[in-house]
Design a protein around this motif. Sequence first.
Motif, PDB file in Angstrom:
ATOM      1  N   LEU A  88      39.886  21.370  41.546  1.00 53.25           N
ATOM      2  CA  LEU A  88      39.784  22.402  42.509  1.00 53.25           C
ATOM      3  C   LEU A  88      40.482  23.756  42.121  1.00 53.25           C
ATOM      4  CD1 LEU A  88      41.657  20.180  45.435  1.00 53.25           C
ATOM      5  CD2 LEU A  88      39.232  20.397  45.087  1.00 53.25           C
ATOM      6  N   TRP A  89      39.603  24.897  42.719  1.00 54.46           N
ATOM      7  CA  TRP A  89      40.172  26.350  42.385  1.00 54.46           C
ATOM      8  C   TRP A  89      39.771  26.980  43.462  1.00 54.46           C
ATOM      9  CZ3 TRP A  89      36.971  30.603  42.571  1.00 54.46           C
ATOM     10  CH2 TRP A  89      37.507  31.572  41.842  1.00 54.46           C
ATOM     11  N   SER A  90      40.578  27.803  43.778  1.00 48.58           N
ATOM     12  CA  SER A  90      40.960  28.915  44.828  1.00 48.58           C
ATOM     13  C   SER A  90      41.488  30.332  44.581  1.00 48.58           C
ATOM     14  CB  SER A  90      41.109  28.317  46.111  1.00 48.58           C
ATOM     15  OG  SER A  90      42.400  28.193  46.168  1.00 48.58           O
ATOM     16  N   ASP A  91      41.023  31.123  45.042  1.00 46.23           N
ATOM     17  CA  ASP A  91      41.697  32.504  44.623  1.00 46.23           C
ATOM     18  C   ASP A  91      41.258  33.498  45.868  1.00 46.23           C
ATOM     19  OD1 ASP A  91      43.012  34.376  43.120  1.00 46.23           O
ATOM     20  OD2 ASP A  91      41.568  34.248  41.373  1.00 46.23           O
ATOM     21  N   LYS A  92      41.928  34.534  45.968  1.00 47.89           N
ATOM     22  CA  LYS A  92      41.963  35.661  46.869  1.00 47.89           C
ATOM     23  C   LYS A  92      41.378  36.865  46.289  1.00 47.89           C
ATOM     24  CE  LYS A  92      45.467  33.760  50.099  1.00 47.89           C
ATOM     25  NZ  LYS A  92      46.578  33.877  50.877  1.00 47.89           N
ATOM     26  N   PHE A  93      40.531  37.512  46.965  1.00 50.94           N
ATOM     27  CA  PHE A  93      39.944  38.680  46.572  1.00 50.94           C
ATOM     28  C   PHE A  93      39.714  39.490  47.725  1.00 50.94           C
ATOM     29  CE2 PHE A  93      38.118  35.856  43.188  1.00 50.94           C
ATOM     30  CZ  PHE A  93      38.519  36.729  42.129  1.00 50.94           C
ATOM     31  N   SER A  94      39.803  40.950  47.744  1.00 49.91           N
ATOM     32  CA  SER A  94      39.456  42.033  48.731  1.00 49.91           C
ATOM     33  C   SER A  94      38.198  41.526  49.757  1.00 49.91           C
ATOM     34  CB  SER A  94      39.361  43.467  48.091  1.00 49.91           C
ATOM     35  OG  SER A  94      38.248  43.470  47.297  1.00 49.91           O
ATOM     36  N   PHE A  95      37.140  40.981  48.922  1.00 47.42           N
ATOM     37  CA  PHE A  95      36.063  40.511  49.749  1.00 47.42           C
ATOM     38  C   PHE A  95      36.099  39.331  50.449  1.00 47.42           C
ATOM     39  CE2 PHE A  95      35.374  39.525  45.704  1.00 47.42           C
ATOM     40  CZ  PHE A  95      34.921  38.073  45.635  1.00 47.42           C
ATOM     41  N   GLY A  96      37.057  38.389  50.223  1.00 52.68           N
ATOM     42  CA  GLY A  96      37.196  37.017  50.762  1.00 52.68           C
ATOM     43  C   GLY A  96      37.720  36.101  49.850  1.00 52.68           C
ATOM     44  N   ASN A  97      37.876  34.841  50.184  1.00 49.06           N
ATOM     45  CA  ASN A  97      38.422  33.824  49.391  1.00 49.06           C
ATOM     46  C   ASN A  97      37.505  32.832  49.052  1.00 49.06           C
ATOM     47  OD1 ASN A  97      40.664  34.920  50.225  1.00 49.06           O
ATOM     48  ND2 ASN A  97      40.737  33.709  52.169  1.00 49.06           N
ATOM     49  N   PRO A  98      37.132  32.901  47.571  1.00 50.16           N
ATOM     50  CA  PRO A  98      36.114  31.803  47.057  1.00 50.16           C
ATOM     51  C   PRO A  98      36.850  30.559  46.901  1.00 50.16           C
ATOM     52  CG  PRO A  98      36.849  33.345  45.467  1.00 50.16           C
ATOM     53  CD  PRO A  98      37.592  33.667  46.776  1.00 50.16           C
ATOM     54  N   GLN A  99      36.253  29.244  46.850  1.00 51.52           N
ATOM     55  CA  GLN A  99      36.856  28.070  46.623  1.00 51.52           C
ATOM     56  C   GLN A  99      35.619  27.247  45.866  1.00 51.52           C
ATOM     57  OE1 GLN A  99      37.997  26.259  50.361  1.00 51.52           O
ATOM     58  NE2 GLN A  99      39.734  27.434  50.563  1.00 51.52           N
ATOM     59  N   SER A 100      36.142  26.444  45.013  1.00 50.03           N
ATOM     60  CA  SER A 100      35.140  25.573  44.216  1.00 50.03           C
ATOM     61  C   SER A 100      35.920  24.129  44.053  1.00 50.03           C
ATOM     62  CB  SER A 100      34.945  26.129  42.746  1.00 50.03           C
ATOM     63  OG  SER A 100      34.362  25.237  41.990  1.00 50.03           O
ATOM     64  N   ARG A 101      35.000  23.125  44.211  1.00 49.12           N
ATOM     65  CA  ARG A 101      35.180  21.671  43.863  1.00 49.12           C
ATOM     66  C   ARG A 101      34.298  21.229  43.033  1.00 49.12           C
ATOM     67  NH1 ARG A 101      35.501  18.006  48.735  1.00 49.12           N
ATOM     68  NH2 ARG A 101      33.313  17.775  48.096  1.00 49.12           N
ATOM     69  N   THR A 102      34.817  20.408  42.093  1.00 50.08           N
ATOM     70  CA  THR A 102      33.804  19.706  41.180  1.00 50.08           C
ATOM     71  C   THR A 102      34.458  18.392  41.036  1.00 50.08           C
ATOM     72  OG1 THR A 102      33.616  21.844  39.813  1.00 50.08           O
ATOM     73  CG2 THR A 102      33.155  19.669  38.697  1.00 50.08           C
ATOM     74  N   ARG A 103      33.332  17.404  41.406  1.00 52.82           N
ATOM     75  CA  ARG A 103      34.093  16.039  41.528  1.00 52.82           C
ATOM     76  C   ARG A 103      32.994  15.141  40.681  1.00 52.82           C
ATOM     77  NH1 ARG A 103      34.976  13.530  47.224  1.00 52.82           N
ATOM     78  NH2 ARG A 103      36.733  14.740  47.189  1.00 52.82           N
ATOM     79  N   LEU A 104      33.480  14.357  39.985  1.00 54.43           N
ATOM     80  CA  LEU A 104      32.793  13.348  39.117  1.00 54.43           C
ATOM     81  C   LEU A 104      33.141  12.016  39.667  1.00 54.43           C
ATOM     82  CD1 LEU A 104      30.972  12.262  36.788  1.00 54.43           C
ATOM     83  CD2 LEU A 104      33.071  12.202  35.479  1.00 54.43           C
ATOM     84  N   GLU A 105      32.146  11.029  40.169  1.00 50.20           N
ATOM     85  CA  GLU A 105      32.631   9.891  40.946  1.00 50.20           C
ATOM     86  C   GLU A 105      31.815   8.711  40.188  1.00 50.20           C
ATOM     87  OE1 GLU A 105      30.773  10.164  44.876  1.00 50.20           O
ATOM     88  OE2 GLU A 105      32.033  12.030  45.564  1.00 50.20           O
ATOM     89  N   GLN A 106      32.690   7.532  40.370  1.00 45.69           N
ATOM     90  CA  GLN A 106      32.038   6.419  39.674  1.00 45.69           C
ATOM     91  C   GLN A 106      32.210   5.231  40.740  1.00 45.69           C
ATOM     92  OE1 GLN A 106      35.024   7.751  38.018  1.00 45.69           O
ATOM     93  NE2 GLN A 106      33.703   9.000  37.045  1.00 45.69           N
ATOM     94  N   ARG A 107      31.162   4.585  40.845  1.00 45.91           N
ATOM     95  CA  ARG A 107      31.122   3.434  42.006  1.00 45.91           C
ATOM     96  C   ARG A 107      30.934   2.054  41.262  1.00 45.91           C
ATOM     97  NH1 ARG A 107      27.031   4.437  46.365  1.00 45.91           N
ATOM     98  NH2 ARG A 107      28.398   6.237  46.723  1.00 45.91           N
ATOM     99  N   PHE A 108      31.704   1.090  41.297  1.00 43.90           N
ATOM    100  CA  PHE A 108      31.593  -0.245  40.597  1.00 43.90           C
ATOM    101  C   PHE A 108      31.154  -1.074  41.730  1.00 43.90           C
ATOM    102  CE2 PHE A 108      34.931   2.252  38.313  1.00 43.90           C
ATOM    103  CZ  PHE A 108      34.355   2.192  36.992  1.00 43.90           C
ATOM    104  N   PHE A 109      29.948  -1.748  41.568  1.00 38.87           N
ATOM    105  CA  PHE A 109      29.502  -2.702  42.396  1.00 38.87           C
ATOM    106  C   PHE A 109      30.015  -4.279  42.329  1.00 38.87           C
ATOM    107  CE2 PHE A 109      26.344   0.482  42.184  1.00 38.87           C
ATOM    108  CZ  PHE A 109      26.311   0.933  43.314  1.00 38.87           C
ATOM    109  N   ASN A 110      30.524  -4.836  43.182  1.00 36.18           N
ATOM    110  CA  ASN A 110      31.078  -5.977  43.194  1.00 36.18           C
ATOM    111  C   ASN A 110      30.064  -7.228  43.255  1.00 36.18           C
ATOM    112  OD1 ASN A 110      33.649  -4.829  43.374  1.00 36.18           O
ATOM    113  ND2 ASN A 110      33.625  -4.952  45.449  1.00 36.18           N
ATOM    114  N   ILE A 111      29.267  -7.333  42.276  1.00 35.84           N
ATOM    115  CA  ILE A 111      28.102  -8.264  42.256  1.00 35.84           C
ATOM    116  C   ILE A 111      28.596  -9.478  41.150  1.00 35.84           C
ATOM    117  CG2 ILE A 111      25.706  -8.692  41.716  1.00 35.84           C
ATOM    118  CD1 ILE A 111      25.204  -5.740  42.429  1.00 35.84           C
TER     119      ILE A 111
END
Length: 61
Positions: free
Chosen positions: A15-38
Amino acid sequence: MVGFLPAARIWQQLLWSDKFSFGNPQSRTRLEQRFFNIPGSTDVQHCFRQLFKLGIPISTQ
């Protein structure tokens, strides 16, 4: 439910966020893993997600 596979999900995120005079940018980068119960399977699904958001304040003047 037809086609439903029970799965366990884990993720890592940055997660990343900051404050600037024009607004507040935010970013989220996510890596997901899904394990199937087979039984007898080692299937894993990977998913990369990216979110960018910019909050711009409305002036009350």
